[in-house]
Scaffold this motif. Structure first.
Motif, mmCIF file in Angstrom:
data_model
loop_
_atom_site.group_PDB
_atom_site.id
_atom_site.type_symbol
_atom_site.label_atom_id
_atom_site.label_comp_id
_atom_site.label_asym_id
_atom_site.label_seq_id
_atom_site.Cartn_x
_atom_site.Cartn_y
_atom_site.Cartn_z
ATOM 1 N N ASP A 72 -46.568 -35.581 18.720
ATOM 2 C CA ASP A 72 -46.709 -37.032 18.906
ATOM 3 C C ASP A 72 -47.175 -37.665 17.602
ATOM 4 O OD1 ASP A 72 -46.101 -37.402 21.731
ATOM 5 O OD2 ASP A 72 -47.881 -36.185 22.098
ATOM 6 N N ARG A 128 -36.273 -36.493 19.861
ATOM 7 C CA ARG A 128 -36.544 -35.489 20.892
ATOM 8 C C ARG A 128 -35.208 -35.032 21.443
ATOM 9 N NH1 ARG A 128 -42.150 -35.232 22.006
ATOM 10 N NH2 ARG A 128 -43.278 -37.152 21.583
ATOM 11 N N ARG A 188 -52.653 -46.612 16.018
ATOM 12 C CA ARG A 188 -51.991 -47.199 17.187
ATOM 13 C C ARG A 188 -52.981 -47.954 18.062
ATOM 14 N NH1 ARG A 188 -47.381 -42.762 19.070
ATOM 15 N NH2 ARG A 188 -46.281 -42.808 17.078
ATOM 16 N N ASP A 202 -51.066 -39.105 24.981
ATOM 17 C CA ASP A 202 -50.995 -38.403 23.694
ATOM 18 C C ASP A 202 -52.324 -37.721 23.369
ATOM 19 O OD1 ASP A 202 -48.436 -39.353 23.491
ATOM 20 O OD2 ASP A 202 -48.848 -40.793 21.890
#
Ligand code: ATP
Ligand code: MG
Length: 273
Positions: A72, A128, A188, A202
């Motif tokens: 992540d 992914r 973030r 995450d």
């Protein structure tokens, strides 16, 4: 003897063991210079990539699949943005694979993947991929080890099918350090422009860091082949990572050497009134 392509530095050869701890995520090894000089080199590679993509599209008979995997906040989105910036969007398609839907779960794990494979002339980028089914799924013990082994075989067979039918396959792991992940996840939280990407899950996944690294090592070792190689790209420095991925794609397309189709008979010399 042709000189060794730059991207060989990051390629994982078949039948080797993979030790991610031995690969420094913050390295600048092999870069043409400092950050500025490397960005200049990337600009040249971007122009070359655009030319090769135009040829692949015009040729219209072969395709390229680029698989991107990472922890992540590993930089998959940023890589797509930076690497394909100069490329005609018409010939490039990004497919992002999230947790499977009920309908997807009702099928085999390659069902949704195969549907997104590139068509003739196309470049498909998987943000992914089918590898999640031997990574996240394995780390959480959702399938047994026997199933994981079987999936490695099935992945090899699937990629061999694609290659045999005209798709070149490259797989890239963006390799970051846990410290860099912490910094990026914190960003973030703190940066309103990045907050939409924050996912509390995450933080839970981060607890499984070591299990993920082992799962990546096993998956890469089991599925890196001559025709569908894995590359492990040091990812803590974005400018180094972008330059490395550009090298991988340019080297791969140079080997393919796509050609503009020949002019139909009689076209040459035609004057348009
Ligand atoms: P970023 O890395 O920037 O956070 P992302 O790719 O994680 O972006 P998200 O929407 O945050 O995008 O997460 C997608 C989630 O889907 C991941 O947690 C991933 O593990 C999960 N996922 C993808 N494929 C599978 C799968 N086959 N089985 C289970 N989970 C999957
Ligand atoms: Mg995420």
């Amino acid at each position: 003897m042709p000189s060794r392509p730059v991207s060989d530095r990051w390629r994982i050869r078949p039948r080797t063991t993979v030790d991610l701890a031995a690969i420094d995520p913050g390295t600048k090894a092999g870069a043409p210079g400092d950050k500025l000089a490397t960005k200049d080199a990337s600009a040249v590679l971007r122009a070359r990539l655009a030319e090769l993509q135009a040829r692949l599209y015009a040729e219209g008979s072969r395709s390229l699949l680029v698989v991107l995997q990472a922890m992540d906040a590993g930089g998959k989105d940023g890589t797509v943005r930076a690497v394909f910036e100069g490329v005609n969007p018409q010939g490039v398609r990004v497919a992002s694979f999230k947790a499977p839907t009920a309908q997807e779960l009702a099928h085999d794990f390659l069902w949704r993947i195969h549907a997104q494979a590139p068509g003739d002339g196309e470049i498909a980028v998987f943000n992914r991929s089918h590898y999640e089914d031997v990574l996240v799924v394995r780390v959480h013990g959702l399938v047994g080890e026997d199933v994981v082994r079987a999936r490695f075989r099935r992945i090899r067979a699937f990629e061999e099918l694609l290659v045999g039918e005209g798709t070149t396959v490259v797989k890239i792991m963006l390799h970051i350090s846990p410290e860099e992940q912490r910094t990026r996840l914190q960003e973030r939280v703190d940066d309103p422009a990045k907050r939409w990407k924050f996912n509390a899950a995450d933080l839970a996944e981060r607890e499984h860091w070591d299990a993920y690294q082992r799962a990546f090592e096993d998956a890469i070792a089991a599925t890196t082949t001559r025709d569908a190689p894995w590359y492990v790209v040091p990812g803590d420095r974005n400018w180094y990572r972008n330059w490395a991925v550009l090298n991988i794609l340019v080297d791969t397309l140079e080997r393919l050497d796509p050609q503009y189709p020949p002019a139909p008979a009689g076209v040459e010399g035609t004057v348009v009134e």
